[in-house]
Design an enzyme around this catalytic site. Structure first.
Site, PDB file in Angstrom:
ATOM      1  N   ASP A   1       0.812  -1.205   0.000  1.00  0.00           N
ATOM      2  CA  ASP A   1       0.000   0.000   0.000  1.00  0.00           C
ATOM      3  C   ASP A   1       0.852   1.264   0.000  1.00  0.00           C
ATOM      4  O   ASP A   1       2.071   1.220   0.147  1.00  0.00           O
ATOM      5  CB  ASP A   1      -0.941   0.013   1.214  1.00  0.00           C
ATOM      6  CG  ASP A   1      -0.263  -0.488   2.496  1.00  0.00           C
ATOM      7  OD1 ASP A   1       0.962  -0.321   2.624  1.00  0.00           O
ATOM      8  OD2 ASP A   1      -0.953  -1.038   3.352  1.00  0.00           O
TER       9      ASP A   1
ATOM     10  N   ASP B   1      -7.897  -3.812  14.468  1.00  0.00           N
ATOM     11  CA  ASP B   1      -9.244  -4.157  14.002  1.00  0.00           C
ATOM     12  C   ASP B   1      -9.221  -5.263  12.948  1.00  0.00           C
ATOM     13  O   ASP B   1     -10.235  -5.532  12.300  1.00  0.00           O
ATOM     14  CB  ASP B   1      -9.958  -2.919  13.453  1.00  0.00           C
ATOM     15  CG  ASP B   1      -9.235  -2.277  12.275  1.00  0.00           C
ATOM     16  OD1 ASP B   1      -8.188  -2.822  11.836  1.00  0.00           O
ATOM     17  OD2 ASP B   1      -9.703  -1.233  11.782  1.00  0.00           O
TER      18      ASP B   1
ATOM     19  N   HIS C   1      -7.557  -5.472  10.086  1.00  0.00           N
ATOM     20  CA  HIS C   1      -7.385  -5.170   8.660  1.00  0.00           C
ATOM     21  C   HIS C   1      -5.984  -5.567   8.208  1.00  0.00           C
ATOM     22  O   HIS C   1      -5.031  -5.511   8.975  1.00  0.00           O
ATOM     23  CB  HIS C   1      -7.669  -3.696   8.360  1.00  0.00           C
ATOM     24  CG  HIS C   1      -6.605  -2.740   8.819  1.00  0.00           C
ATOM     25  ND1 HIS C   1      -6.694  -1.990   9.957  1.00  0.00           N
ATOM     26  CD2 HIS C   1      -5.411  -2.408   8.265  1.00  0.00           C
ATOM     27  CE1 HIS C   1      -5.623  -1.236  10.097  1.00  0.00           C
ATOM     28  NE2 HIS C   1      -4.813  -1.470   9.085  1.00  0.00           N
TER      29      HIS C   1
ATOM     30  N   GLU D   1      -9.868  -2.133   5.128  1.00  0.00           N
ATOM     31  CA  GLU D   1     -10.527  -1.811   6.379  1.00  0.00           C
ATOM     32  C   GLU D   1     -11.706  -2.744   6.650  1.00  0.00           C
ATOM     33  O   GLU D   1     -12.194  -3.429   5.747  1.00  0.00           O
ATOM     34  CB  GLU D   1     -11.027  -0.356   6.326  1.00  0.00           C
ATOM     35  CG  GLU D   1      -9.952   0.674   6.006  1.00  0.00           C
ATOM     36  CD  GLU D   1      -9.071   1.004   7.203  1.00  0.00           C
ATOM     37  OE1 GLU D   1      -8.759   0.089   7.985  1.00  0.00           O
ATOM     38  OE2 GLU D   1      -8.695   2.175   7.352  1.00  0.00           O
TER      39      GLU D   1
END
Length: 282
Positions: A72, A141, A143, A148
């Site tokens: 990314d 979380d 991801h 996400e």
């Protein structure tokens, strides 16, 4: 799926680096046969990159015939910005090893046409022969990359708007000023990573413990995108003790029993002990 539990983040970094070296050396790359490696950014893989640099300088590994694809990049910050993933990768790894710069691939968050940049990235991965080993990290979380919670589990490389939890977590890299954190990023998709021949996910720290629980003890869930890798035929979840705090005792015991006896050399025994699962002796 395989879960490897090590004592601390230092041992996770060592194990991961040795595994990458073993996979590359076993592959025997050459001018007509490149090893294609997927790479993450963030604080978790930093230790692994330091180990890889050390082993490269010791003559244990060459990256001459390795191609890399990063997961990314932020949208809208210059490549030379201290927090760009271009800068991170060159400072942490690439400038210290013998990789040819033309074989390094990082998404361009300043491309005129971001959608085309993503399509082109997918095409380059295919042209390279697909990714042999994709290394990833996860957020609290669950991801992976910037996929996400709620992301499609068959998603491809695309522009992604970051959620507030990710923006808040990343503020520490921007002088704790949330207003400076980019709100969008380019990211490979879950489907992109799933097509790699092997995936190794690094999980360290108690703040990742619930995410690891959701990744391996609950069902596949698009709200915890890392859970998709339960369905990958060759996934290694590599974690430290702190990251296991939310796992059931029977889960930990099961995966500990699956770890092979490490090579019987002095270094391996000293570094990892009899249950360390050392993948290669250098």
């Amino acid at each position: 799926m395989r879960l490897v539990i090590l004592e601390d983040s230092e041992r996770v970094a060592e194990w991961a680096a040795r595994y990458v070296i073993k996979r590359i050396n076993d592959f025997q790359p050459g001018p007509d046969k490149y090893f294609v490696l997927g790479l993450p950014t963030g604080s978790t893989p930093e230790g692994t990159y330091k180990k890889l640099v050390q082993y490269h300088m010791a003559g244990k590994i060459s990256f001459k015939y390795v191609k890399t694809f990063n997961m990314d990049e932020y949208v809208g910050i210059p490549r030379d910005h201290v927090q760009s993933y271009h800068t991170f990768m060159w400072e942490s790894l690439f400038k210290h090893i013998d990789i040819n710069p033309v074989n390094v691939h990082i998404l361009n968050g300043n491309a005129e046409d971001l959608e085309q940049e993503c399509l082109s990235y997918e095409k380059k991965i295919v042209e390279a022969g697909g990714i042999e080993l994709f290394i990833g990290g996860i957020g609290p979380d669950g991801h992976i990359a910037f996929n996400e919670p709620g992301s499609s589990l068959v998603s491809r490389t695309r522009v992604k708007t970051l959620n507030q939890e990710t923006i808040t977590a990343n503020a520490r890299f921007f002088n704790n000023d949330i207003s400076q954190v980019p709100k969008q990023a380019l990211t490979v998709g879950v489907g992109t990573v799933m097509e790699a021949r092997e995936v190794m996910v690094l999980i360290t720290g108690s703040h990742k413990a619930y995410a690891l629980h959701m990744a391996i003890e609950e069902g596949v869930n698009h709200m915890w995108t890392v859970s998709a890798f339960q369905q990958h035929k060759r996934t290694i979840m590599l974690c430290d003790e702190d990251a296991t705090l939310e796992l059931k005792v029977k889960t930990v015991k099961y995966f500990r029993s699956c770890i092979p006896t490490p090579p019987c050399d002095e270094f391996a025994e000293t570094e990892f002990g009899p249950d360390g699962g050392v993948p290669v002796v250098l």
